[in-house]
Design a protein around this motif. Structure first.
Motif, PDB file in Angstrom:
ATOM      1  N   THR A 144      24.735 -41.384 -89.256  1.00  0.00           N
ATOM      2  CA  THR A 144      23.710 -40.446 -89.695  1.00  0.00           C
ATOM      3  C   THR A 144      22.316 -40.951 -89.338  1.00  0.00           C
ATOM      4  O   THR A 144      21.480 -40.202 -88.821  1.00  0.00           O
ATOM      5  CB  THR A 144      23.814 -40.217 -91.215  1.00  0.00           C
ATOM      6  OG1 THR A 144      25.120 -39.753 -91.539  1.00  0.00           O
ATOM      7  CG2 THR A 144      22.798 -39.193 -91.676  1.00  0.00           C
ATOM      8  N   LEU A 145      22.050 -42.230 -89.602  1.00  0.00           N
ATOM      9  CA  LEU A 145      20.746 -42.803 -89.266  1.00  0.00           C
ATOM     10  C   LEU A 145      20.490 -42.729 -87.764  1.00  0.00           C
ATOM     11  O   LEU A 145      19.374 -42.406 -87.322  1.00  0.00           O
ATOM     12  CB  LEU A 145      20.666 -44.252 -89.747  1.00  0.00           C
ATOM     13  CG  LEU A 145      20.616 -44.449 -91.266  1.00  0.00           C
ATOM     14  CD1 LEU A 145      20.700 -45.929 -91.612  1.00  0.00           C
ATOM     15  CD2 LEU A 145      19.350 -43.834 -91.851  1.00  0.00           C
ATOM     16  N   ALA A 146      21.514 -43.007 -86.971  1.00  0.00           N
ATOM     17  CA  ALA A 146      21.359 -42.941 -85.514  1.00  0.00           C
ATOM     18  C   ALA A 146      21.106 -41.505 -85.059  1.00  0.00           C
ATOM     19  O   ALA A 146      20.272 -41.255 -84.171  1.00  0.00           O
ATOM     20  CB  ALA A 146      22.609 -43.501 -84.837  1.00  0.00           C
ATOM     21  N   ALA A 147      21.800 -40.555 -85.663  1.00  0.00           N
ATOM     22  CA  ALA A 147      21.600 -39.147 -85.292  1.00  0.00           C
ATOM     23  C   ALA A 147      20.177 -38.698 -85.606  1.00  0.00           C
ATOM     24  O   ALA A 147      19.524 -38.027 -84.794  1.00  0.00           O
ATOM     25  CB  ALA A 147      22.607 -38.272 -86.026  1.00  0.00           C
ATOM     26  N   TYR A 148      19.663 -39.097 -86.770  1.00  0.00           N
ATOM     27  CA  TYR A 148      18.304 -38.693 -87.130  1.00  0.00           C
ATOM     28  C   TYR A 148      17.255 -39.390 -86.270  1.00  0.00           C
ATOM     29  O   TYR A 148      16.155 -38.857 -86.070  1.00  0.00           O
ATOM     30  CB  TYR A 148      18.055 -38.938 -88.616  1.00  0.00           C
ATOM     31  CG  TYR A 148      18.549 -37.791 -89.465  1.00  0.00           C
ATOM     32  CD1 TYR A 148      17.790 -36.635 -89.623  1.00  0.00           C
ATOM     33  CD2 TYR A 148      19.788 -37.846 -90.079  1.00  0.00           C
ATOM     34  CE1 TYR A 148      18.247 -35.571 -90.368  1.00  0.00           C
ATOM     35  CE2 TYR A 148      20.264 -36.788 -90.828  1.00  0.00           C
ATOM     36  CZ  TYR A 148      19.485 -35.646 -90.971  1.00  0.00           C
ATOM     37  OH  TYR A 148      19.954 -34.583 -91.699  1.00  0.00           O
ATOM     38  N   ALA A 149      17.593 -40.554 -85.752  1.00  0.00           N
ATOM     39  CA  ALA A 149      16.672 -41.228 -84.839  1.00  0.00           C
ATOM     40  C   ALA A 149      16.629 -40.545 -83.474  1.00  0.00           C
ATOM     41  O   ALA A 149      15.726 -40.814 -82.675  1.00  0.00           O
ATOM     42  CB  ALA A 149      17.087 -42.696 -84.676  1.00  0.00           C
ATOM     43  N   HIS A 150      17.592 -39.671 -83.212  1.00  0.00           N
ATOM     44  CA  HIS A 150      17.661 -38.949 -81.933  1.00  0.00           C
ATOM     45  C   HIS A 150      17.753 -37.441 -82.184  1.00  0.00           C
ATOM     46  O   HIS A 150      18.470 -36.725 -81.491  1.00  0.00           O
ATOM     47  CB  HIS A 150      18.881 -39.425 -81.123  1.00  0.00           C
ATOM     48  CG  HIS A 150      18.870 -40.874 -80.799  1.00  0.00           C
ATOM     49  ND1 HIS A 150      19.320 -41.845 -81.675  1.00  0.00           N
ATOM     50  CD2 HIS A 150      18.441 -41.546 -79.691  1.00  0.00           C
ATOM     51  CE1 HIS A 150      19.184 -43.034 -81.120  1.00  0.00           C
ATOM     52  NE2 HIS A 150      18.659 -42.893 -79.921  1.00  0.00           N
ATOM     53  N   GLN A 151      16.999 -36.955 -83.161  1.00  0.00           N
ATOM     54  CA  GLN A 151      17.158 -35.573 -83.619  1.00  0.00           C
ATOM     55  C   GLN A 151      16.315 -34.551 -82.866  1.00  0.00           C
ATOM     56  O   GLN A 151      16.468 -33.347 -83.079  1.00  0.00           O
ATOM     57  CB  GLN A 151      16.813 -35.477 -85.106  1.00  0.00           C
ATOM     58  CG  GLN A 151      15.353 -35.780 -85.429  1.00  0.00           C
ATOM     59  CD  GLN A 151      15.036 -35.567 -86.886  1.00  0.00           C
ATOM     60  OE1 GLN A 151      15.066 -34.447 -87.379  1.00  0.00           O
ATOM     61  NE2 GLN A 151      14.765 -36.651 -87.591  1.00  0.00           N
ATOM     62  N   GLU A 152      15.429 -35.008 -81.985  1.00  0.00           N
ATOM     63  CA  GLU A 152      14.499 -34.059 -81.366  1.00  0.00           C
ATOM     64  C   GLU A 152      15.144 -33.194 -80.287  1.00  0.00           C
ATOM     65  O   GLU A 152      14.702 -32.070 -80.050  1.00  0.00           O
ATOM     66  CB  GLU A 152      13.305 -34.808 -80.779  1.00  0.00           C
ATOM     67  CG  GLU A 152      12.360 -35.373 -81.818  1.00  0.00           C
ATOM     68  CD  GLU A 152      11.153 -36.009 -81.162  1.00  0.00           C
ATOM     69  OE1 GLU A 152      10.368 -35.280 -80.537  1.00  0.00           O
ATOM     70  OE2 GLU A 152      11.011 -37.245 -81.254  1.00  0.00           O
ATOM     71  N   ILE A 153      16.160 -33.708 -79.619  1.00  0.00           N
ATOM     72  CA  ILE A 153      16.739 -32.928 -78.526  1.00  0.00           C
ATOM     73  C   ILE A 153      17.367 -31.656 -79.090  1.00  0.00           C
ATOM     74  O   ILE A 153      18.173 -31.699 -80.015  1.00  0.00           O
ATOM     75  CB  ILE A 153      17.771 -33.761 -77.732  1.00  0.00           C
ATOM     76  CG1 ILE A 153      18.243 -32.972 -76.505  1.00  0.00           C
ATOM     77  CG2 ILE A 153      18.940 -34.194 -78.589  1.00  0.00           C
ATOM     78  CD1 ILE A 153      19.003 -33.822 -75.514  1.00  0.00           C
ATOM     79  N   PRO A 154      16.989 -30.490 -78.592  1.00  0.00           N
ATOM     80  CA  PRO A 154      17.529 -29.243 -79.144  1.00  0.00           C
ATOM     81  C   PRO A 154      19.043 -29.155 -78.955  1.00  0.00           C
ATOM     82  O   PRO A 154      19.575 -29.547 -77.908  1.00  0.00           O
ATOM     83  CB  PRO A 154      16.809 -28.153 -78.335  1.00  0.00           C
ATOM     84  CG  PRO A 154      15.581 -28.831 -77.781  1.00  0.00           C
ATOM     85  CD  PRO A 154      15.981 -30.253 -77.553  1.00  0.00           C
ATOM     86  N   PHE A 155      19.718 -28.647 -79.958  1.00  0.00           N
ATOM     87  CA  PHE A 155      21.166 -28.488 -79.877  1.00  0.00           C
ATOM     88  C   PHE A 155      21.547 -27.660 -78.648  1.00  0.00           C
ATOM     89  O   PHE A 155      22.535 -27.947 -77.969  1.00  0.00           O
ATOM     90  CB  PHE A 155      21.676 -27.811 -81.153  1.00  0.00           C
ATOM     91  CG  PHE A 155      23.144 -27.478 -81.132  1.00  0.00           C
ATOM     92  CD1 PHE A 155      24.096 -28.489 -81.283  1.00  0.00           C
ATOM     93  CD2 PHE A 155      23.589 -26.173 -80.952  1.00  0.00           C
ATOM     94  CE1 PHE A 155      25.451 -28.194 -81.260  1.00  0.00           C
ATOM     95  CE2 PHE A 155      24.941 -25.876 -80.930  1.00  0.00           C
ATOM     96  CZ  PHE A 155      25.874 -26.887 -81.082  1.00  0.00           C
ATOM     97  N   GLU A 156      20.739 -26.646 -78.352  1.00  0.00           N
ATOM     98  CA  GLU A 156      21.028 -25.768 -77.228  1.00  0.00           C
ATOM     99  C   GLU A 156      20.992 -26.544 -75.903  1.00  0.00           C
ATOM    100  O   GLU A 156      21.799 -26.313 -75.013  1.00  0.00           O
ATOM    101  CB  GLU A 156      20.003 -24.621 -77.181  1.00  0.00           C
ATOM    102  CG  GLU A 156      20.047 -23.694 -78.383  1.00  0.00           C
ATOM    103  CD  GLU A 156      19.474 -24.311 -79.656  1.00  0.00           C
ATOM    104  OE1 GLU A 156      19.824 -23.855 -80.755  1.00  0.00           O
ATOM    105  OE2 GLU A 156      18.674 -25.270 -79.535  1.00  0.00           O
TER     106      GLU A 156
END
Length: 460
Positions: free
Chosen positions: A320-332
């Motif tokens: 979870t921490l790693a995902a939030y550290a890389h959260q800017e890339i749009p899902f699309e």
């Protein structure tokens, strides 16, 4: 001085609208019950102020000659609130009609190429009670935006009652600026730097989630939905919070770990993808904007049945921490890069979502009026299952499951809620126990099943 592009999220929403056809599946509806005598002029001026202030509320979309999409922003203009007068009806009949009208508004099929992409209606039940029906298409709004709307409505209404102008903070950016930034080379470099992480996490496809559905999965994804709720007892909530603190985890991480474990046991799979939304407003300047900012992160859980729940929680915390550290890339953009095998009956990369309501909540308050929610029946579901968690009070959690009614019966969802609560109870009771040994069935159902199976012959 140039055509304004769509954000990546808006572009996908446009694609879904073209592919699936116009529908109310992506509407955000927030009807409010209002008790007290409304100053209609102040209310209309307040709404006009918000619409003038946020360009996204005056935006529709078009297709250029070269096939590219662009935003069309209309200039501000006078606003008149549509009023539906039901005061001639008996109060019970008026309530029923208001609920029908609010549901109808929630299902409204917006044309993304013309007109406003929101509906505002004031439904008068009596001289002292009304319903303000607010519906916006997701392409111009999200859950955080609803809180912004309520906050600004309260501030503007209070000011106009006092014959003053609203003192709202200036907006240094508009949503179109954000969309332009997303398409810039600077943003592209930021996205590229994060893409490798997601390729490592999700680049190897996982098997689709084998949820035991009550009905065969339709060939094309459907959106008929309903929702059921269950409140967790105070003692269980306190113990979940204590466990989270002891393991240096958030309550979100602990409940996500439990949800992944529950899915693993129910689906008999050890690799579980769960989608979860993030507000995606890292810049302070974006916090006061109405718009479609929310992003989706995919958290992949890898479960080893011989591990304890604490070991599993440590992995979920790290993921979870790693995902939030890389959260800017749009899902699309992530879907575009990973190119997962597409199935018309499923969402790319995940089938279920976990949502913990932690966006800022605004007190429902207008000067001199009493406001409350005007509940409506859930009629849509964007995913197979969505587990929602609301912290109603300090020591109470309300767990909800939004589900696709073309896949599940209501009775199955009721059992799922009971099963999830039983798992949570067993987790806090012995978090060091191997996860394969944690019970999912409440004691009465376990006893019933054991009784049924003990009387059967293996050859039957």
């Amino acid at each position: 001085d140039q055509p304004l592009p769509l954000s990546f999220a808006q572009q996908r929403m446009w694609f879904l609208n073209q592919f699936e056809g116009a529908s109310g599946n992506y509407n955000i509806s927030s009807p409010l019950r209002i008790k007290g005598e409304i100053n209609l002029q102040a209310l209309e001026k307040s709404l006009e102020t918000i619409i003038s202030r946020h360009e996204i509320l005056r935006t529709s979309f078009g297709v250029a000659a070269d096939g590219s999409l662009f935003q069309k922003i209309e200039p501000p203009r006078d606003f008149k609130l549509n009023i539906v007068d039901l005061t001639s009806l008996k109060i019970k009949e008026a309530e029923e009609e208001a609920r029908r009208l609010a549901n109808e508004a929630a299902r409204f099929k917006f044309d993304l190429t013309s007109g406003r992409l929101f509906n505002l209606n004031l439904i008068k039940l009596s001289d002292a009670e009304s319903v303000l029906s607010v519906t916006m298409h997701h392409i111009i709004s999200d859950g955080w935006s609803t809180a912004v709307f309520v906050r600004e409505l309260a501030a503007a209404y209070r000011a106009f009652l006092d014959h003053a102008l609203p003192d709202l903070p200036p907006l240094p950016f508009q949503y179109a600026d954000y969309a332009v930034w997303q398409r810039s080379s600077r943003a592209a470099r930021r996205f590229d730097s994060q893409l490798q992480f997601w390729k490592e996490q999700l680049g190897t496809p996982s098997a689709p989630l084998a949820l035991p559905t009550d009905f065969p999965r339709p060939a094309v994804r459907t959106f008929g939905g309903a929702k059921q709720f269950s409140a967790l007892a105070g003692d269980l909530v306190r113990r979940l919070k204590q466990l989270s603190r002891a393991e240096n985890a958030t309550l979100f991480m602990t409940l996500l770990a439990a949800f992944q474990l529950w899915l693993s046991r129910v689906c008999r799979q050890t690799e579980i993808n769960v989608g979860t939304p993030t507000a995606n407003r890292q810049l302070r300047e974006l916090e006061d904007l109405i718009g479609f900012f929310v992003n989706t992160l995919v958290i992949r859980g890898r479960l080893n049945p011989g591990d304890s729940f604490l070991e599993h929680l440590k992995r979920v915390r790290a993921a979870t921490l790693a995902a939030y550290a890389h959260q800017e890339i749009p899902f699309e953009k992530l879907v575009e890069e990973l190119r997962p095998e597409r199935e018309l009956s499923r969402t790319p990369l995940f089938d279920v979502m976990f949502v913990m309501q932690n966006a800022p909540t605004e007190k429902l308050e207008l000067e001199g009026l009493e406001l409350s929610g005007f509940g409506m029946q859930q009629e849509t579901a964007k995913f197979d299952l969505t587990l929602t968690v609301d912290e109603a009070e300090e020591e109470q959690l309300v767990i909800g499951i939004e589900y696709n009614t073309d896949l599940f019966q209501a009775e199955s969802i009721k059992r799922y809620l009971q099963s999830f609560e039983e798992l949570l109870t067993n987790i806090v009771g012995d978090p060091e126990r191997e996860i394969r040994d944690l019970n999912l069935l409440p004691a009465p159902e376990r006893e019933r099943l054991l009784s049924e199976w003990s009387g059967r012959n293996d050859l039957d």
